[in-house]
Design a protein around this motif. Structure first.
Motif, PDB file in Angstrom:
ATOM      1  N   THR A  68       0.944  -1.398  -0.161  1.00 56.59           N
ATOM      2  CA  THR A  68       0.051  -0.355   0.255  1.00 56.59           C
ATOM      3  C   THR A  68       0.771   1.264  -0.286  1.00 56.59           C
ATOM      4  OG1 THR A  68       0.346   0.536   2.330  1.00 56.59           O
ATOM      5  CG2 THR A  68      -1.892  -1.366   1.585  1.00 56.59           C
ATOM      6  N   HIS A  69       1.881   1.283   0.645  1.00 51.44           N
ATOM      7  CA  HIS A  69       2.330   2.063   0.985  1.00 51.44           C
ATOM      8  C   HIS A  69       4.232   2.125   1.258  1.00 51.44           C
ATOM      9  CE1 HIS A  69       1.054   2.417   4.680  1.00 51.44           C
ATOM     10  NE2 HIS A  69       2.021   3.680   5.126  1.00 51.44           N
ATOM     11  N   LEU A  70       5.053   3.347   1.604  1.00 53.57           N
ATOM     12  CA  LEU A  70       6.367   3.003   1.642  1.00 53.57           C
ATOM     13  C   LEU A  70       6.675   2.895   2.825  1.00 53.57           C
ATOM     14  CD1 LEU A  70       8.321   6.221   2.333  1.00 53.57           C
ATOM     15  CD2 LEU A  70       5.911   5.481   2.293  1.00 53.57           C
ATOM     16  N   HIS A  71       6.018   2.919   4.379  1.00 49.62           N
ATOM     17  CA  HIS A  71       6.444   2.562   5.069  1.00 49.62           C
ATOM     18  C   HIS A  71       6.871   1.133   5.803  1.00 49.62           C
ATOM     19  CE1 HIS A  71       4.230   6.487   6.139  1.00 49.62           C
ATOM     20  NE2 HIS A  71       5.222   6.978   6.162  1.00 49.62           N
ATOM     21  N   PRO A  72       7.385   0.990   6.652  1.00 46.37           N
ATOM     22  CA  PRO A  72       8.322  -0.608   6.639  1.00 46.37           C
ATOM     23  C   PRO A  72       7.903  -1.321   7.183  1.00 46.37           C
ATOM     24  CG  PRO A  72       9.633   1.326   8.336  1.00 46.37           C
ATOM     25  CD  PRO A  72       8.670   2.024   7.285  1.00 46.37           C
ATOM     26  N   ASP A  73       7.039  -0.599   8.336  1.00 46.43           N
ATOM     27  CA  ASP A  73       5.683  -2.037   9.270  1.00 46.43           C
ATOM     28  C   ASP A  73       4.907  -2.544   8.372  1.00 46.43           C
ATOM     29  OD1 ASP A  73       4.623   0.437   8.566  1.00 46.43           O
ATOM     30  OD2 ASP A  73       3.563   0.686  10.546  1.00 46.43           O
ATOM     31  N   HIS A  74       5.294  -2.279   6.691  1.00 50.96           N
ATOM     32  CA  HIS A  74       3.687  -2.850   6.070  1.00 50.96           C
ATOM     33  C   HIS A  74       4.551  -2.948   4.668  1.00 50.96           C
ATOM     34  CE1 HIS A  74       0.436  -0.162   7.190  1.00 50.96           C
ATOM     35  NE2 HIS A  74       0.807   0.553   8.199  1.00 50.96           N
ATOM     36  N   THR A  75       5.986  -2.953   4.760  1.00 47.94           N
ATOM     37  CA  THR A  75       6.252  -3.459   3.369  1.00 47.94           C
ATOM     38  C   THR A  75       7.628  -4.297   4.039  1.00 47.94           C
ATOM     39  OG1 THR A  75       8.364  -1.833   3.881  1.00 47.94           O
ATOM     40  CG2 THR A  75       6.307  -0.729   2.121  1.00 47.94           C
ATOM     41  N   GLY A 146      -1.539  10.773   0.091  1.00 45.88           N
ATOM     42  CA  GLY A 146      -1.827  11.565   1.602  1.00 45.88           C
ATOM     43  C   GLY A 146      -0.932  11.425   2.417  1.00 45.88           C
ATOM     44  N   HIS A 147      -0.975  10.227   3.426  1.00 47.87           N
ATOM     45  CA  HIS A 147      -0.439   9.371   3.868  1.00 47.87           C
ATOM     46  C   HIS A 147       1.284   9.591   3.689  1.00 47.87           C
ATOM     47  CE1 HIS A 147       0.584   7.007   7.685  1.00 47.87           C
ATOM     48  NE2 HIS A 147       0.983   6.713   6.853  1.00 47.87           N
ATOM     49  N   SER A 148       1.367   9.165   2.597  1.00 47.57           N
ATOM     50  CA  SER A 148       2.149   8.938   2.084  1.00 47.57           C
ATOM     51  C   SER A 148       2.041   9.726   0.739  1.00 47.57           C
ATOM     52  CB  SER A 148       3.156   8.350   2.001  1.00 47.57           C
ATOM     53  OG  SER A 148       2.628   7.141   1.083  1.00 47.57           O
ATOM     54  N   GLY A 165      -5.074   1.020   3.925  1.00 39.03           N
ATOM     55  CA  GLY A 165      -3.788   0.788   4.025  1.00 39.03           C
ATOM     56  C   GLY A 165      -3.472   2.104   5.425  1.00 39.03           C
ATOM     57  N   ASP A 166      -2.867   2.858   5.201  1.00 40.75           N
ATOM     58  CA  ASP A 166      -3.326   4.113   6.080  1.00 40.75           C
ATOM     59  C   ASP A 166      -3.636   5.248   6.222  1.00 40.75           C
ATOM     60  OD1 ASP A 166      -1.239   1.984   7.773  1.00 40.75           O
ATOM     61  OD2 ASP A 166       0.231   3.452   7.893  1.00 40.75           O
ATOM     62  N   LEU A 167      -4.661   4.882   4.826  1.00 45.84           N
ATOM     63  CA  LEU A 167      -5.414   6.423   4.972  1.00 45.84           C
ATOM     64  C   LEU A 167      -6.119   6.122   5.223  1.00 45.84           C
ATOM     65  CD1 LEU A 167      -5.604   6.327   0.319  1.00 45.84           C
ATOM     66  CD2 LEU A 167      -4.447   7.909   2.139  1.00 45.84           C
ATOM     67  N   PRO A 174      -3.856   8.396  13.454  1.00 45.87           N
ATOM     68  CA  PRO A 174      -3.246   7.692  12.509  1.00 45.87           C
ATOM     69  C   PRO A 174      -1.908   8.888  12.306  1.00 45.87           C
ATOM     70  CG  PRO A 174      -5.280   9.300  11.706  1.00 45.87           C
ATOM     71  CD  PRO A 174      -5.054   9.364  14.084  1.00 45.87           C
ATOM     72  N   THR A 175      -1.126   8.145  11.850  1.00 48.97           N
ATOM     73  CA  THR A 175       0.391   8.843  11.347  1.00 48.97           C
ATOM     74  C   THR A 175       0.822   9.843  10.628  1.00 48.97           C
ATOM     75  OG1 THR A 175       1.636   6.714  10.790  1.00 48.97           O
ATOM     76  CG2 THR A 175       0.665   6.530  12.685  1.00 48.97           C
ATOM     77  N   THR A 176       1.886  10.950  10.507  1.00 45.32           N
ATOM     78  CA  THR A 176       1.966  11.818   9.559  1.00 45.32           C
ATOM     79  C   THR A 176       3.296  11.955   8.823  1.00 45.32           C
ATOM     80  OG1 THR A 176       2.055  13.498  11.696  1.00 45.32           O
ATOM     81  CG2 THR A 176      -0.240  13.141  10.411  1.00 45.32           C
TER      82      THR A 176
HETATM   83 ZN   LIG Z   1       1.789   4.650   7.174  1.00 40.61          ZN
END
Ligand SMILES: [Zn+2]
Lengths: 282, 260
Positions: A68-75, A146-148, A165-167, A174-176
């Motif tokens: 979904t996006h680049l953050h390491p907890d997801h990827t 938007g989240h990333s 995802g983190d949207l 939420p984290t920014t």
């Molecule tokens: Zn995230």
């Protein structure tokens, strides 16, 4: 959740050694052509466990992993999968190439041995279509931001399950760190306009309704931006702003104070630059 | 930079012999050393919770970590310092008060898990201290400034934004400078930082003087609480270690400062 669809819940807190970084939700769908995952978790070890679980639940190996996006907890869990099965938008693939490896030091520092052998794989499958069908199951793919800078939302059309995802966060603040708030709001509008039945948020419990978690995320972002802007205008410094009262309606959001203080770090300097006049006379 | 910190740590035991300093509630390995170095040999110091040192629970960005020292509950404060024991550059802020409340807030660089202290000197020369530990990833001092990476630092050098708020709860000045604040610990970039800043009132009254070191974050932001009169403007004038000067005026009328 529903017709051969599962959510693997993350812990509703921040990345820490006692949770092994397993804080993000993962969605799993069975298809005739193999299992489909949305996001891969934080580490090789987690990704391997996910592959095993997917086979147990669906009877098939993993055929595709949408990131979904680049953050390491997801990827970072994509280390357990072959690059050809890993799918991302071209924009996300470029971001992962540029910034993905940079999260490694921080992840190893916090998680230590959990991270052993983890090496982020670059996606080998480019998501360019608005819809992909695997083994008779269709997924609508929404390239948003938007989240990333690049966020992918995945809608399983068979069950009406929106994996946001983190949207979307739910009962977890939420984290920014890479947020663009106007774009994030526009993405939430888009998501709200879909005809889905339930939402898998990036973090927090499954929302069995179409709109509750989307609305809660938007409410937090609106409050956050308004409150920080007012704080900058009122002369509060970053320390003060991180200690401001959080409205009661957010009492059910986990780690709200923690994320408020992180968001102050992310957003305050730009607000100061916008709200304070030049005084150097140049 | 780790090497420098280690060298300082080695130096600490011998310095410890000199200081009759009270035991450090933070149990810092560097306490005796930093007390001796920055307060002076034999300085009288006691730990006092009225020196309120406040910072976030986590160092989200170890290059830009907010720290506030509020000693307004203490009379006759002459000087407020922010001290970071385990940084290679330990004293980001040394603030000598003029006509001002004992308050300073800024953002600092952190190089590792460290005590962050507020040190307050009274007019009689004695010191009061307080603070806490903060965990931080490595590299706050040894990572290059964002503006150096982007390459646009020189274009913005000298830009200052700010405001003056005044009201019943006192006045507050906030100033935000564009400056790379180079630590000298990044390859091939010499130390270069804002050095000295003076605030004066329109009638020439000295409001305060701040000595900065490169442990203040890139693009420094500083909040102070001068005692201004209604409608009174505040002038600031400073220079960096290359002699570049910064000056300007903050007009009254930013509204009253909110209390948190
Ligand atoms: Zn995230």
């Amino acid at each position: 959740m529903a017709d051969r669809a599962w959510v693997i819940r993350g812990a509703d807190t921040y990345i820490a050694r006692d949770n092994g970084g397993a804080v993000a939700n993962i969605a799993l769908f069975a298809t005739e052509a193999g299992a489909v995952l949305v996001d891969a978790g934080p580490s090789l070890r987690y990704g391997q466990a996910l592959a095993k679980l997917a086979r147990e639940l669906t009877g098939e190996p993993v055929a595709r992993v949408y990131l979904t996006h680049l953050h390491p907890d997801h990827t970072y869990g994509d280390a357990a999968f072959a690059p050809g099965t890993i799918a991302a938008t071209p924009a996300l693939a470029a971001e992962l190439k540029r910034e993905g490896p940079g999260f490694s030091d921080g992840m190893y520092r916090i998680l230590g041995d959990w991270m052993r052998g983890t090496e982020l794989h670059m996606p080998g499958h480019a998501v360019t279509a608005e819809r992909e069908t695997l083994g008779g199951r269709s997924f609508r793919l929404l390239a948003l931001s938007g989240h990333s800078a690049s966020d992918l939302a995945v809608l399983d059309e068979r069950t009406g399950t929106l994996v946001a995802g983190d949207l979307v966060f739910h009962d977890r603040a939420p984290t920014t760190p890479h947020a663009d708030l106007p774009k994030w709001r526009a993405a939430l509008d888009t998501l709200k306009g879909l005809s889905h039945r339930r939402v898998v948020p990036g973090h927090g419990p499954l929302d069995p309704t179409p709109a509750a978690a989307i609305d809660q995320t938007r409410d937090w972002l609106d409050w956050l931006e308004g409150a920080l802007t007012a704080a900058v205008r009122d002369g509060l410094d970053m320390v003060d702003a991180g200690l401001m009262p959080i409205p009661d309606r957010f009492a059910r959001l986990k780690v709200a104070r923690y994320e408020l203080q992180r968001s102050v770090a992310h957003l305050y300097p730009a607000l100061e630059a916008r709200e304070w006049p030049r005084v150097d006379g140049r | 930079m780790k090497r420098i910190a280690a060298a300082l740590a080695l130096a600490a035991p011998s310095a410890a012999v000199a200081g009759p300093f009270p035991a450090d509630p933070l149990n810092s390995p560097m306490w005796e050393f930093v007390a001796d170095k920055y307060l002076g040999e034999g300085a009288a110091v006691r730990f006092d919770p009225r020196v309120k040192v406040t910072f976030p629970e986590v160092a989200e960005n170890q290059r830009v970590f907010p720290v506030q020292v509020d000693a307004r509950g203490i009379a006759d404060v002459a000087r407020v310092m922010i001290l970071i024991d385990l940084n290679p550059i330990q004293l980001p802020i040394d603030y000598r008060l003029g006509d001002a409340e004992a308050f300073v807030s800024t953002r600092v660089k952190l190089d590792q898990r460290t005590p962050v202290r507020g040190l307050v000197q009274l007019k009689d020369g004695t010191w009061l201290a307080s603070g806490g530990w903060i965990d931080a990833a490595g590299g706050g001092c040894s990572a290059p400034p964002v503006s150096r990476v982007k390459g646009d630092w020189a274009q913005h050098l000298g830009e200052v934004r700010g405001r003056l708020w005044s009201g019943a709860s006192g006045a507050r000045v906030q100033l935000a400078f564009r400056h790379p604040m180079d630590t000298g610990l990044v390859d091939n970039i010499a130390i270069y930082h804002i050095d000295d800043l003076r605030l004066t009132a329109a009638d020439g009254r000295m409001l305060g003087e701040v000595k900065m070191q490169a442990a203040v974050a890139e693009d420094p932001v500083l909040a102070l609480m001068p005692r201004t009169r209604p409608g009174e403007a505040v002038r600031f004038a400073g220079r960096d270690t290359n002699g570049v000067e910064f000056a300007g005026t903050l007009e009254a009328g930013g509204g009253a400062v909110a209390s948190r």
